[in-house]
Design a protein around this motif. Sequence first.
Motif: not given
Length: 80
Positions: A4-28
């Motif tokens: 789980v993510e602690k705050s929205e800052k983590v998700l915002q950081y991922l979105q700003e750097r286009n890392l959401v897809k890679s993050y979800i893959k690693a998380k899974l």
Amino acid sequence: MKVVEKSEKVLQYLQERNLVKSYIKAKLLLENGDLQSASFKKRRPKHLEIYYFRINKKYRAIGRFKGDQFVVTEISDHQE
């Protein structure tokens, strides 16, 4: 293990750097128990109980365990 993510800052950081897809893959990978593929490791100094996993070659998700959950507290450019 649940990730789980602690705050929205983590998700915002991922979105700003286009890392959401890679993050979800690693998380899974972590949630399915494949720690080796996600490069899940303990950060030094080891007595602080801080862990990280690889998102891509440049970025790492850093966090701690809270019960049976892994809480991501920040995303870091490990080359800083």
